[in-house]
Write a protein that holds these residues in place. Structure first.
Motif, short mmCIF file in Angstrom:
data_model
loop_
_atom_site.label_atom_id
_atom_site.label_comp_id
_atom_site.label_asym_id
_atom_site.label_seq_id
_atom_site.Cartn_x
_atom_site.Cartn_y
_atom_site.Cartn_z
N ILE A 154 38.90 43.67 45.75
CA ILE A 154 38.00 44.11 46.83
C ILE A 154 38.75 45.03 47.80
O ILE A 154 38.24 46.06 48.23
CB ILE A 154 37.42 42.89 47.57
N ASP A 155 39.99 44.66 48.14
CA ASP A 155 40.80 45.50 49.04
C ASP A 155 41.02 46.88 48.45
O ASP A 155 40.95 47.90 49.15
CB ASP A 155 42.15 44.83 49.31
N ALA A 156 41.29 46.93 47.14
CA ALA A 156 41.54 48.22 46.48
C ALA A 156 40.30 49.09 46.46
O ALA A 156 40.37 50.30 46.68
CB ALA A 156 42.05 47.98 45.06
N VAL A 157 39.13 48.47 46.22
CA VAL A 157 37.87 49.23 46.20
C VAL A 157 37.55 49.78 47.59
O VAL A 157 37.08 50.91 47.74
CB VAL A 157 36.73 48.35 45.67
N LYS A 158 37.81 48.99 48.61
CA LYS A 158 37.49 49.40 49.97
C LYS A 158 38.53 50.36 50.57
O LYS A 158 38.20 51.16 51.45
CB LYS A 158 37.35 48.16 50.87
N ASN A 159 39.79 50.27 50.10
CA ASN A 159 40.86 51.12 50.63
C ASN A 159 41.64 51.75 49.47
O ASN A 159 42.83 51.46 49.28
CB ASN A 159 41.81 50.31 51.52
N PRO A 160 41.00 52.62 48.69
CA PRO A 160 41.65 53.18 47.50
C PRO A 160 42.93 53.98 47.79
O PRO A 160 43.83 54.03 46.96
CB PRO A 160 40.57 54.07 46.88
N ALA A 161 43.02 54.57 48.98
CA ALA A 161 44.20 55.38 49.31
C ALA A 161 45.47 54.54 49.35
O ALA A 161 46.58 55.06 49.16
CB ALA A 161 43.99 56.07 50.65
N ARG A 162 45.33 53.24 49.57
CA ARG A 162 46.50 52.37 49.65
C ARG A 162 46.95 51.88 48.28
O ARG A 162 47.92 51.16 48.16
CB ARG A 162 46.18 51.17 50.55
N TRP A 163 46.22 52.27 47.24
CA TRP A 163 46.55 51.84 45.88
C TRP A 163 46.65 53.06 44.98
O TRP A 163 45.87 53.21 44.02
CB TRP A 163 45.48 50.86 45.37
N PRO A 164 47.60 53.97 45.24
CA PRO A 164 47.69 55.23 44.48
C PRO A 164 47.93 55.04 42.98
O PRO A 164 47.55 55.89 42.18
CB PRO A 164 48.87 55.96 45.14
N ARG A 165 48.55 53.94 42.61
CA ARG A 165 48.83 53.70 41.19
C ARG A 165 47.53 53.60 40.37
O ARG A 165 47.52 53.92 39.18
CB ARG A 165 49.63 52.41 41.05
N TYR A 166 46.45 53.14 41.01
CA TYR A 166 45.18 52.93 40.31
C TYR A 166 44.15 53.99 40.68
O TYR A 166 42.95 53.76 40.61
CB TYR A 166 44.64 51.54 40.63
N ARG A 167 44.63 55.16 41.09
CA ARG A 167 43.76 56.21 41.62
C ARG A 167 42.63 56.56 40.66
O ARG A 167 41.47 56.67 41.06
CB ARG A 167 44.60 57.45 41.92
N CYS A 168 42.95 56.74 39.39
CA CYS A 168 41.95 57.18 38.40
C CYS A 168 40.82 56.15 38.27
O CYS A 168 39.63 56.50 38.32
CB CYS A 168 42.62 57.41 37.06
N LEU A 169 41.18 54.87 38.11
CA LEU A 169 40.18 53.82 37.97
C LEU A 169 39.33 53.69 39.23
O LEU A 169 38.11 53.53 39.16
CB LEU A 169 40.86 52.48 37.67
N LEU A 170 39.97 53.75 40.38
CA LEU A 170 39.25 53.57 41.65
C LEU A 170 38.28 54.71 41.91
O LEU A 170 37.21 54.50 42.49
CB LEU A 170 40.25 53.43 42.80
N ARG A 171 38.63 55.91 41.47
CA ARG A 171 37.70 57.04 41.62
C ARG A 171 36.46 56.84 40.76
O ARG A 171 35.34 57.16 41.18
CB ARG A 171 38.42 58.35 41.24
#
Length: 234
Positions: free
Chosen positions: A157-174
């Motif tokens: 949930i944190d990654a979905v709401k704050n994608p910029a803080r999880w650069p390693r998963y950038r492609c999936l989060l986009r």
């Protein structure tokens, strides 16, 4: 690591510096490339700082979550909404992911459930993102427009709401962000293991029983009928 003569930022970066030296050695030996040492050090300090800040925030968030507590009872969605509980069963980066979801309305009536085996991922969080992306695409294709997603993963949930803080998963989060925009209402809530038992059992059965074929059905699975009723009644 314990030497106080160096500032904390540099002491915390030691593992990253060692790893950077190793990678740079391999690049020099096998690819005959060499980056500027100053740039390498700067990048290493930035990565170490980002990692420590993220883990500090997660630690604080986890403590607050523990203090506030998560309901052990399944909570129905608001009238007009559909609640979709999801779970990804991940064992290793070499095995497929057992993924499952189940939807229910405000009365607790099961609408649909699905399971599938997804391609292996390097870690559990990536598996949860792949599972969420699969779930969102399925719900979108089924024309469910107002949905609440229930997951045990606060990190997801944190990654979905704050994608910029999880650069390693950038492609999936986009990709997740793009699908979320197709819903009229999309919400996320944290579930406890107790309130997520049904979908957890379905996803676990994918790997345990070798149920690797994609499956979608109306209602809930017959073998979990009693548990579904218990979860709704609380």
């Amino acid at each position: 690591m314990e030497g106080s003569i160096f500032d904390q930022e540099r002491r915390q970066a030691i593992p990253w510096i060692l790893w950077t030296i190793w990678k740079n050695r391999n690049n020099l030996l096998y690819a005959e490339t060499q980056e500027s040492p100053s740039l390498l050090v700067q990048r290493t300090l930035e990565e170490a700082s980002l990692w420590n800040e993220l883990n500090k925030a997660e630690s604080i968030g986890g403590q607050l979550q523990a203090d506030m507590g998560i309901s052990k009872q399944w909570i129905p969605p608001a009238q007009g909404m559909i609640k979709c509980n999801i779970h990804a069963s991940w064992r290793s980066d070499k095995q497929v992911i057992g993924a499952a979801w189940i939807t229910r309305n405000h009365r607790g009536d099961v609408c649909m459930h699905a399971r599938d085996a997804l391609v292996p991922t390097p870690d559990k969080l990536a598996a949860e993102m792949e599972c969420l992306l699969w779930v969102l695409r399925g719900l979108r294709d089924l024309r469910m427009e107002e949905v609440s997603i229930g997951t045990e993963s606060q990190k997801l949930i944190d990654a979905v709401k704050n994608p910029a803080r999880w650069p390693r998963y950038r492609c999936l989060l986009r990709q997740i962000e793009a699908v979320c925009l197709e819903f009229v209402v999309i919400e996320f809530e944290v579930e406890s293991q107790e309130s997520n038992k049904v979908v957890r059992k379905i996803s676990t059965s994918v790997l345990r029983d070798g149920r690797l074929r994609s499956y979608l059905a109306m209602g809930g699975p017959a073998w979990l009928h009693n548990l579904i009723q218990t979860e709704v009644i609380g």
